[in-house]
Motif scaffolding. Sequence first.
Motif, PDB file in Angstrom:
ATOM      1  N   ILE A   5       1.630  38.069   8.398  1.00 27.79           N
ATOM      2  CA  ILE A   5       1.566  39.298   7.619  1.00 27.79           C
ATOM      3  C   ILE A   5       3.071  39.685   7.061  1.00 27.79           C
ATOM      4  O   ILE A   5       3.064  40.228   6.073  1.00 27.79           O
ATOM      5  CB  ILE A   5       1.164  40.478   8.510  1.00 27.79           C
ATOM      6  CG1 ILE A   5      -0.179  40.105   9.299  1.00 27.79           C
ATOM      7  CG2 ILE A   5       1.173  41.792   7.881  1.00 27.79           C
ATOM      8  CD1 ILE A   5      -1.657  40.573   8.187  1.00 27.79           C
ATOM      9  N   GLN A   6       4.096  39.466   7.874  1.00 20.78           N
ATOM     10  CA  GLN A   6       5.376  39.753   7.664  1.00 20.78           C
ATOM     11  C   GLN A   6       5.747  39.112   6.213  1.00 20.78           C
ATOM     12  O   GLN A   6       6.292  39.748   5.402  1.00 20.78           O
ATOM     13  CB  GLN A   6       6.343  39.529   8.761  1.00 20.78           C
ATOM     14  CG  GLN A   6       7.867  40.297   8.638  1.00 20.78           C
ATOM     15  CD  GLN A   6       7.701  41.656   7.964  1.00 20.78           C
ATOM     16  OE1 GLN A   6       7.002  42.364   8.685  1.00 20.78           O
ATOM     17  NE2 GLN A   6       8.239  41.915   6.924  1.00 20.78           N
ATOM     18  N   ASP A   7       5.480  37.772   6.115  1.00 22.44           N
ATOM     19  CA  ASP A   7       5.671  37.114   5.035  1.00 22.44           C
ATOM     20  C   ASP A   7       5.111  37.722   3.774  1.00 22.44           C
ATOM     21  O   ASP A   7       5.764  37.752   2.665  1.00 22.44           O
ATOM     22  CB  ASP A   7       5.550  35.564   5.163  1.00 22.44           C
ATOM     23  CG  ASP A   7       6.198  34.591   6.460  1.00 22.44           C
ATOM     24  OD1 ASP A   7       7.269  35.294   6.472  1.00 22.44           O
ATOM     25  OD2 ASP A   7       5.420  33.726   6.863  1.00 22.44           O
ATOM     26  N   ILE A   8       3.858  37.898   4.067  1.00 20.02           N
ATOM     27  CA  ILE A   8       3.036  38.269   2.710  1.00 20.02           C
ATOM     28  C   ILE A   8       3.579  39.904   2.529  1.00 20.02           C
ATOM     29  O   ILE A   8       3.970  40.153   1.056  1.00 20.02           O
ATOM     30  CB  ILE A   8       1.597  38.558   3.351  1.00 20.02           C
ATOM     31  CG1 ILE A   8       1.162  37.064   3.426  1.00 20.02           C
ATOM     32  CG2 ILE A   8       0.878  39.233   1.983  1.00 20.02           C
ATOM     33  CD1 ILE A   8      -0.052  37.024   3.997  1.00 20.02           C
TER      34      ILE A   8
ATOM     35  N   LEU B 255       0.982  50.381  -0.961  1.00 17.65           N
ATOM     36  CA  LEU B 255       0.139  49.213  -0.097  1.00 17.65           C
ATOM     37  C   LEU B 255      -0.243  49.752   1.222  1.00 17.65           C
ATOM     38  O   LEU B 255       0.422  50.627   1.773  1.00 17.65           O
ATOM     39  CB  LEU B 255       1.331  48.306   0.364  1.00 17.65           C
ATOM     40  CG  LEU B 255       0.771  47.320   1.349  1.00 17.65           C
ATOM     41  CD1 LEU B 255      -0.112  46.228   0.691  1.00 17.65           C
ATOM     42  CD2 LEU B 255       2.093  46.337   1.731  1.00 17.65           C
ATOM     43  N   GLU B 256      -1.623  49.568   1.279  1.00 16.28           N
ATOM     44  CA  GLU B 256      -2.542  50.428   2.536  1.00 16.28           C
ATOM     45  C   GLU B 256      -2.442  49.441   3.694  1.00 16.28           C
ATOM     46  O   GLU B 256      -2.286  49.636   4.940  1.00 16.28           O
ATOM     47  CB  GLU B 256      -3.765  50.874   2.153  1.00 16.28           C
ATOM     48  CG  GLU B 256      -4.467  51.539   3.239  1.00 16.28           C
ATOM     49  CD  GLU B 256      -3.775  52.658   3.625  1.00 16.28           C
ATOM     50  OE1 GLU B 256      -3.056  53.166   3.227  1.00 16.28           O
ATOM     51  OE2 GLU B 256      -4.249  52.917   4.686  1.00 16.28           O
ATOM     52  N   ASN B 257      -2.857  48.333   3.324  1.00 16.09           N
ATOM     53  CA  ASN B 257      -3.331  47.069   4.524  1.00 16.09           C
ATOM     54  C   ASN B 257      -3.276  45.654   3.967  1.00 16.09           C
ATOM     55  O   ASN B 257      -3.557  45.407   2.845  1.00 16.09           O
ATOM     56  CB  ASN B 257      -4.636  47.368   4.983  1.00 16.09           C
ATOM     57  CG  ASN B 257      -5.309  46.480   6.064  1.00 16.09           C
ATOM     58  OD1 ASN B 257      -4.303  46.301   6.966  1.00 16.09           O
ATOM     59  ND2 ASN B 257      -6.425  46.125   6.131  1.00 16.09           N
ATOM     60  N   ILE B 258      -2.677  44.707   5.012  1.00 17.54           N
ATOM     61  CA  ILE B 258      -2.974  43.325   4.646  1.00 17.54           C
ATOM     62  C   ILE B 258      -3.703  42.701   5.775  1.00 17.54           C
ATOM     63  O   ILE B 258      -3.569  43.009   6.937  1.00 17.54           O
ATOM     64  CB  ILE B 258      -1.472  42.867   4.609  1.00 17.54           C
ATOM     65  CG1 ILE B 258      -0.619  43.470   3.484  1.00 17.54           C
ATOM     66  CG2 ILE B 258      -1.264  41.144   4.452  1.00 17.54           C
ATOM     67  CD1 ILE B 258       0.777  43.097   3.895  1.00 17.54           C
ATOM     68  N   GLU B 259      -4.557  41.631   5.409  1.00 15.32           N
ATOM     69  CA  GLU B 259      -5.257  40.892   6.394  1.00 15.32           C
ATOM     70  C   GLU B 259      -5.229  39.620   6.159  1.00 15.32           C
ATOM     71  O   GLU B 259      -4.966  39.052   4.813  1.00 15.32           O
ATOM     72  CB  GLU B 259      -6.662  41.611   6.461  1.00 15.32           C
ATOM     73  CG  GLU B 259      -6.821  42.799   7.287  1.00 15.32           C
ATOM     74  CD  GLU B 259      -8.423  43.294   7.278  1.00 15.32           C
ATOM     75  OE1 GLU B 259      -9.074  42.482   6.936  1.00 15.32           O
ATOM     76  OE2 GLU B 259      -8.455  44.337   7.132  1.00 15.32           O
ATOM     77  N   ILE B 260      -5.178  38.612   7.149  1.00 14.00           N
ATOM     78  CA  ILE B 260      -5.119  37.277   6.969  1.00 14.00           C
ATOM     79  C   ILE B 260      -6.144  36.734   7.766  1.00 14.00           C
ATOM     80  O   ILE B 260      -5.840  37.117   9.245  1.00 14.00           O
ATOM     81  CB  ILE B 260      -3.718  36.500   6.877  1.00 14.00           C
ATOM     82  CG1 ILE B 260      -3.757  35.194   6.681  1.00 14.00           C
ATOM     83  CG2 ILE B 260      -3.039  36.859   8.283  1.00 14.00           C
ATOM     84  CD1 ILE B 260      -2.302  34.752   6.415  1.00 14.00           C
ATOM     85  N   ASN B 261      -6.897  35.755   7.350  1.00 15.44           N
ATOM     86  CA  ASN B 261      -7.739  34.954   8.314  1.00 15.44           C
ATOM     87  C   ASN B 261      -7.448  33.975   8.915  1.00 15.44           C
ATOM     88  O   ASN B 261      -6.266  33.164   8.272  1.00 15.44           O
ATOM     89  CB  ASN B 261      -9.444  35.319   7.968  1.00 15.44           C
ATOM     90  CG  ASN B 261      -9.526  34.515   6.619  1.00 15.44           C
ATOM     91  OD1 ASN B 261      -8.749  33.506   6.512  1.00 15.44           O
ATOM     92  ND2 ASN B 261     -10.819  34.587   6.107  1.00 15.44           N
TER      93      ASN B 261
END
Lengths: 155, 304
Positions: free
Chosen positions: A9-12, A35-41
């Motif tokens: 998430i940090q990279d993004i 920016l509110e939220n980042i998700e990665i699956n």
Amino acid sequence: MTSNNSTSIQDIHTAINTVNDPEYPGISIVDLGLLENIEINTAYEVLVELIPTFSGCPALGVIAQDIEEVVRGVPGVKKVDVQWLNTPVWTVDRITAKAKEDLAENFTVAVQINERVECPRCKSMTDKKSHFGPSRCRSIHLCRNCREVIEVLRD
Amino acid sequence: MNRSWDSLETFENFLDSGGIVEPVDEMPTEYRQAVFDFIEMHANSELMGGLTERDWIPRAPGLRHKMSVIAKTQDEIGHAHLLYMVAADLQIKTRQEMMRDLFAGKSKFHNVFHYRAKTWGDQVAIAFLVDAAALVSQQAVFKNCSYGPYKRILKRIIAEEGFHLRFGEESVLRIAEGTQIQRSMFQSSINDWWWPALQLFGPDSKPNDLLLRWHIKSERNEVLRDRWIQKFVPLLQGYGFTIPDPDLRWNKEENRWEIGPIDWEPLKRTLAMGGPDSARRISEASESWEKSSWVREALEKVAT
């Protein structure tokens, strides 16, 4: 959300941080509180959730496009989906102290925290001259002391 | 701190050493007038440009373009608003007087807004060629402008105009990759708008140009014009369009494009309010001002 991937998430977040507001070059949309939220699956598909300053803001398309581009450039990312949320509603408290400073210094733009708006140049009191400026998230003030015409970001 | 200068010479030395004049300073009358005239024309052009843009809100092809046109209209009118405030603060004319003169055909605004945009192709040509021409001149003014409030507002205007240019580029790309009908519509718009856009920079600067001497402008008209030509000739040709200039040629030795002679008559006509669409534009602007008077009155009542 997971942290097992090599892509974090940090990279993004770091990548998104390089995207600037198209009308304020040099000021990151992250610092403006978009920016509110980042998700990665596990399939390395990324979801980026943003909130607009105003729902009809004309810059939304360009900002989403810029984010998609930088996130796709992060090694390992397979797919990017950028979404604009209806809630929470953007308020000026979401703007970081650093962005407030940069706006004042580089663009002579103030941020409306309460009724009293200080001139970004001489710190004197200003008077509101009109509720709208070149965009809906800005009003126009005039400084009582140095007579600067100031744009004020507001909710 | 209110600064003053005992002679025009000491004032000019101050400007030459990079000095920035602020509204509270006691600036020479001639300088005040020159800055005012320049900003008033810029404000008028933003207003007339915004009204042109507005005409296309109901006609934009598709929702995305409609949103962009609405946003651009708000930007241009907002720029006019900021600039009229800075101009009025110079206390030569009030805002009402500036409006009165504009609607009476007594004030200047950019030549391109004396022509009519008849098709979406024209609107895209304006967004691409004309907005870029305006941006090139604004960047040059900003770089070295001696009047502080104007310089600072220009910085924000330039950022926003840069954003408009993205819209122009995107729209041109769409048309360039479109059908034969779209491409020929845009070619005919280039034929109509190429020369007016190029004339926007004005004739070559005179050696004694006061705007240059007082650092209100920082580069000569012909330099700015050439910068625009060198950028847009290859761009338009790259998309497969033709430049309406039979004398256009590539100068191999100097590595640059050379254009044919410029006919300055059309520009002179627009300055005398005798352009093809001058009368209609001015009366429409005046009518729109009248129609919106209730909004201003209501806002004034709320404020007091």
